[in-house]
Write a protein that holds these residues in place. Structure first.
Motif, mmCIF file in Angstrom:
data_model
loop_
_atom_site.group_PDB
_atom_site.id
_atom_site.type_symbol
_atom_site.label_atom_id
_atom_site.label_comp_id
_atom_site.label_asym_id
_atom_site.label_seq_id
_atom_site.Cartn_x
_atom_site.Cartn_y
_atom_site.Cartn_z
ATOM 1 N N PRO A 1 35.783 40.203 28.274
ATOM 2 C CA PRO A 1 36.223 39.220 29.276
ATOM 3 C C PRO A 1 36.385 39.768 30.686
ATOM 4 O O PRO A 1 35.939 39.146 31.654
ATOM 5 C CB PRO A 1 37.554 38.717 28.702
ATOM 6 N N LYS A 2 37.037 40.925 30.813
ATOM 7 C CA LYS A 2 37.264 41.467 32.159
ATOM 8 C C LYS A 2 35.958 41.943 32.803
ATOM 9 O O LYS A 2 35.777 41.841 34.015
ATOM 10 C CB LYS A 2 38.271 42.613 32.103
ATOM 11 N N PHE A 3 35.056 42.449 31.993
ATOM 12 C CA PHE A 3 33.761 42.872 32.525
ATOM 13 C C PHE A 3 32.977 41.664 33.025
ATOM 14 O O PHE A 3 32.384 41.700 34.118
ATOM 15 C CB PHE A 3 32.978 43.613 31.443
ATOM 16 N N GLU A 4 32.977 40.592 32.234
ATOM 17 C CA GLU A 4 32.294 39.372 32.668
ATOM 18 C C GLU A 4 32.953 38.808 33.927
ATOM 19 O O GLU A 4 32.267 38.288 34.808
ATOM 20 C CB GLU A 4 32.309 38.337 31.547
ATOM 21 N N ALA A 5 34.280 38.928 34.025
ATOM 22 C CA ALA A 5 34.983 38.445 35.219
ATOM 23 C C ALA A 5 34.593 39.269 36.444
ATOM 24 O O ALA A 5 34.436 38.726 37.546
ATOM 25 C CB ALA A 5 36.488 38.501 34.999
ATOM 26 N N ALA A 6 34.432 40.588 36.258
ATOM 27 C CA ALA A 6 34.008 41.439 37.374
ATOM 28 C C ALA A 6 32.606 41.062 37.846
ATOM 29 O O ALA A 6 32.341 40.961 39.055
ATOM 30 C CB ALA A 6 34.048 42.909 36.949
ATOM 31 N N LEU A 7 31.692 40.829 36.900
ATOM 32 C CA LEU A 7 30.338 40.407 37.256
ATOM 33 C C LEU A 7 30.348 39.052 37.952
ATOM 34 O O LEU A 7 29.625 38.840 38.936
ATOM 35 C CB LEU A 7 29.451 40.342 36.010
ATOM 36 N N ALA A 8 31.179 38.130 37.447
ATOM 37 C CA ALA A 8 31.242 36.792 38.042
ATOM 38 C C ALA A 8 31.741 36.866 39.487
ATOM 39 O O ALA A 8 31.209 36.185 40.372
ATOM 40 C CB ALA A 8 32.153 35.889 37.212
ATOM 41 N N LEU A 9 32.759 37.695 39.733
ATOM 42 C CA LEU A 9 33.262 37.831 41.104
ATOM 43 C C LEU A 9 32.203 38.458 42.008
ATOM 44 O O LEU A 9 32.021 38.031 43.158
ATOM 45 C CB LEU A 9 34.528 38.679 41.118
#
Length: 240
Positions: free
Chosen positions: A131-139
């Protein structure tokens, strides 16, 4: 993959899709949440030269059949004198609850990354969706879409924070390249910035091999290929 296929896909993705409701800049999405193998008719017929086509396939670089991720909207025109800047997004990860993240977090902070732009999690790379990795990519994608003149950099402490094997790292490199994002590693076997848009001035450069863009080092090897295991005490590159 032929250039006409890519050109068709680029033209289709300038429009939103009335069926799957994806925004401009993204491939169509299937009901299962994967990248659709073809664009929906109501979308590609918005392109005049494709209005009479029976189908428009999604090119291989869009990852048909792979989990869908939003793309980058087409950039808005910029004035020639628009100033640019580097914007860093930090990511830290360890595999178990007993391991500590502070060393990575301290390194990211020392590199000047705003704590609000640092994502950290304790999760194994065996977990397909982090989740946090996907959030970093999304940002990173969101910032790049709103500030296309800036260089958006995903910064990690070392390469093994990103993935377990060459295939996973290569897929990530392709995703970053497709969205105009840059990868930076602070330590490990390949420290430096790997920028697919520049061929000089950085430890990495973009190399086109067939239809696939890969991030490679000065020695000609990508971070994915340099991932290695040991046989009889000697490092051996992973097979792809």
């Amino acid at each position: 993959m032929s250039d006409p296929e890519i050109r068709d896909a680029d033209d289709v993705e300038r429009h939103p899709c009335p069926r799957c409701h994806v925004e401009p800049g993204s491939p169509c999405r299937s009901r299962s949440g994967a990248v659709a193998g073809t664009y929906h008719t109501g979308r590609f017929t918005k392109v005049p030269r494709l209005a009479k086509a029976l189908r428009v396939p999604a090119p291989a670089d869009r990852g048909p059949g792979q989990p869908w991720r939003p793309g980058t909207p087409p950039p808005v025109p910029l004035a020639p004198d628009t100033p640019s800047a580097d914007i860093r997004i930090g990511y830290a990860r360890c595999s178990t609850l007993t391991q500590e993240l502070q060393t990575q977090l301290d390194a990211l902070a020392a590199h000047g990354i705003d704590p609000d732009k640092v994502f950290a999690e304790k999760i194994s790379t065996r977990v397909r969706v982090r989740p946090k990795f996907e959030a970093a990519l999304a940002l990173a994608r969101q910032i790049k879409a709103h500030a296309p003149h800036c260089r958006v950099i995903l910064t990690v402490y070392e390469m093994k924070r990103l993935g377990r094997d060459a295939a996973e790292l290569t897929a990530l490199a392709d995703h970053l390249t497709a969205h105009g994002l840059v990868l930076e590693m602070l330590a490990g076997p390949l420290p430096g910035i790997y920028d697919p848009t520049e061929r000089r001035g950085h430890p990495g450069q973009a190399r086109r091999e067939g239809s696939r863009s890969r991030l490679v080092t000065r020695a000609g090897r990508s971070p994915a290929v340099v991932t290695s295991h040991r046989t009889n005490g000697h490092p051996c590159p992973l097979r792809r």
